[in-house]
Design a protein around this motif. Structure first.
Motif: not given
Length: 147
Positions: A141-142, A146-147
């Motif tokens: 999920g959220f 990764g970034r």
């Protein structure tokens, strides 16, 4: 082909939606107010636009989006995130605003307050299933990618 959106002005002083630049993806919507509207921090209001529209059919949706300048500079956001105008709605478009900023903001009559984006949409056929196809992401999920 450019879709045709019929519109009706429902209040005195209302303005037709307009694209601010030739490359704009959304048309500006303006506030129809008798007097300035002051929104304190965390204050909310429904702001009339004096505009009703008729989309070409159920294969289109109109999305009401925030204006980035008002959001970034003053903290004004849409209280519902993004407004969805269905193809069968014929009432006046009103914009729910919330002031997420730390300072009071005063909206002026005729001020551009939101954007109207016309997009194609597909209505889906929902089919219940016991299993779903596997993917690399799976149920991540959220933040799972990764970034």
């Amino acid at each position: 082909m450019i879709p045709t959106v019929r519109f009706r002005l429902t209040r005195p002083g209302a303005k037709a939606p307009f694209y601010a630049t030739p490359g704009a993806a959304a048309a500006d919507l303006c506030a129809v107010l008798d007097a300035p509207l002051t929104l304190p921090p965390m204050g909310r209001a429904m702001v009339p636009t004096g505009l009703a529209i008729q989309l070409p059919g159920p294969e289109y949706v109109a999305l009401v989006c925030a204006r980035s300048g008002l959001a970034v500079k003053h903290g004004l956001a849409l209280s519902n995130g993004v407004g969805v105008i269905d193809s069968d709605y014929r009432g006046e478009i009103q914009v729910g605003l919330v002031n997420l900023g730390s300072e009071t903001y005063t909206l002026q009559p005729g001020e551009r307050l939101a954007q109207l984006m016309i997009l194609p949409v597909a209505q889906a056929a929902f089919v219940q299933a016991d299993t779903l196809d596997e993917t690399d992401r799976g149920a991540g999920g959220f933040g799972s990618t990764g970034r």
